[in-house]
Enzyme design. Structure first.
Site, mmCIF file in Angstrom:
data_model
loop_
_atom_site.group_PDB
_atom_site.id
_atom_site.type_symbol
_atom_site.label_atom_id
_atom_site.label_comp_id
_atom_site.label_asym_id
_atom_site.label_seq_id
_atom_site.Cartn_x
_atom_site.Cartn_y
_atom_site.Cartn_z
ATOM 1 N N LYS A 53 0.839 -1.201 0.000
ATOM 2 C CA LYS A 53 0.000 0.000 0.000
ATOM 3 C C LYS A 53 0.876 1.253 0.000
ATOM 4 C CE LYS A 53 -3.777 -2.552 2.104
ATOM 5 N NZ LYS A 53 -4.439 -3.042 3.316
ATOM 6 N N GLN A 97 -4.542 -2.060 9.514
ATOM 7 C CA GLN A 97 -4.511 -3.370 8.868
ATOM 8 C C GLN A 97 -5.171 -4.415 9.765
ATOM 9 O OE1 GLN A 97 -3.552 -3.828 5.709
ATOM 10 N NE2 GLN A 97 -4.038 -5.997 5.807
ATOM 11 N N ASP A 120 -11.326 2.493 4.317
ATOM 12 C CA ASP A 120 -11.625 1.061 4.204
ATOM 13 C C ASP A 120 -13.135 0.815 4.119
ATOM 14 O OD1 ASP A 120 -9.550 -0.814 4.080
ATOM 15 O OD2 ASP A 120 -9.046 -0.545 6.202
HETATM 16 N N1 GUN Z 1 -7.061 -7.100 5.796
HETATM 17 C C1 GUN Z 1 -7.467 -7.794 4.710
HETATM 18 N N2 GUN Z 1 -8.038 -6.966 3.817
HETATM 19 C C2 GUN Z 1 -8.000 -5.722 4.359
HETATM 20 C C3 GUN Z 1 -8.441 -4.442 3.919
HETATM 21 O O1 GUN Z 1 -9.008 -4.259 2.840
HETATM 22 N N3 GUN Z 1 -8.205 -3.418 4.764
HETATM 23 C C4 GUN Z 1 -7.599 -3.590 5.961
HETATM 24 N N4 GUN Z 1 -7.439 -2.519 6.751
HETATM 25 N N5 GUN Z 1 -7.198 -4.754 6.406
HETATM 26 C C5 GUN Z 1 -7.390 -5.812 5.595
#
Ligand code: GUN
Length: 292
Positions: A53, A97, A120
């Site tokens: 990211k 995350q 998110d």
């Molecule tokens: N863990 C797995 N997919 C995601 C996501 O799209 N966002 C976040 N913050 N954690 C994740």
């Protein structure tokens, strides 16, 4: 006949190109979009995602602020960091995350994120907006990535039977909500099957669009797929490589079998994964565009 392979990398590159243009327009107006990525602990898979990211932010001209807290961080420490990021004028989007270590109450952490920065789309307010069909929240990264893959592959869910395998808050539930909306590019008849469903194959065999998000390696076999269906594989499972060396990444779909039956199928890697990050970047830019 072999299925069409949906190229998630290429479609994500298109989305990223559009995001890059929006970043340039903001920069021309003296604004730099900023995304904070918070990782609690040292889970290797999460580290890979968080680094991917931050790297994509750099490529697109988005300011990124990666914050890593130790695996034994307390709730107070995490909430203090969220508070700091909520107040930081350089930060438009905040992502924590998932999953965090067990001592961290994820719901409370999500609730602490300013909904205007919840890129998110995990907060109660933004999930509510999504369900209602209001567009002033955010698009959930993975499910919206799937919607874009369908649209850009010429697969219109309208009037089709879409079956979602999995009911997680991150994928299954928002996926079903998006597919059922009375909206262009949606309007599907949706079935959600999950660990409590007896005979999952009974439903998947009737799916025109099959979305696998169950987190079990190669769960969907060829005989569970309707001939000609679009199969979207959200799974990312690390399994030992029988030939030795690095772990293999496999999806929730047995690709070699699916490709013989389906009309279109996404690969793992290179399918849904790049789309999740592309939507996240787009959301961070949207958050910046909305801020006065
Ligand atoms: N863990 C797995 N997919 C995601 C996501 O799209 N966002 C976040 N913050 N954690 C994740």
């Amino acid at each position: 006949m072999a299925a069409k392979i949906i190229d998630g990398k290429a479609i994500a590159a298109e989305v990223n190109e559009e995001t890059r243009r929006r970043v340039e327009a903001l920069r021309a107006a003296g604004r730099i979009p900023g995304l904070a990525v918070v990782l609690v602990g040292d889970d290797p898979a999460s580290q890979v995602y968080v680094n991917a990211k931050a790297k994509k932010c750099a490529e697109l001209g988005i300011h990124s602020d990666k914050r890593v807290l130790p695996a034994d961080a307390t709730m107070e420490q995490v909430l203090e960091l969220i508070g700091e990021l909520n107040r930081d004028p350089r930060i438009d989007g905040i992502l924590v995350q998932s999953p965090p270590p067990p001592q961290i109450d994820e719901e409370k952490v999500i609730a602490a994120i300013d909904p205007a920065r919840d890129v998110d789309c995990f907060s109660e307010r933004n999930v509510g907006k999504l369900l209602i069909g209001k567009e002033d929240g955010f698009r959930p990264c993975t499910p919206w990535g799937v919607m874009l893959l369908l649209e850009k592959s010429g697969i219109d869910p309208a009037g089709k039977h879409a079956v979602v395998i999995g009911r997680s808050n991150i994928v299954g539930k928002p996926m079903a909500a998006l597919l059922m909306q009375k909206a262009k590019g949606a309007n599907a008849t949706v079935t959600v099957v999950h660990s409590g469903t007896p005979d999952i194959a009974r439903f998947t065999r009737d799916a025109d669009i099959l979305i696998a998000a169950i987190g079990k390696p190669e769960f969907v076999r060829g005989d569970m797929i309707k001939p000609g269906a679009a199969v979207i594989d959200v799974g990312i499972n690390r399994t030992p490589n029988p030939a030795g060396g690095r772990d293999r990444l496999v999806g929730d779909v047995k690709f070699d079998e699916a490709v013989e039956v389906a009309g279109a199928v996404t690969p793992v890697p290179g399918g849904v994964g790049p789309m999740t990050i592309a939507v996240l970047m787009s959301n961070a830019v949207t958050a910046c565009e909305r801020r006065k």
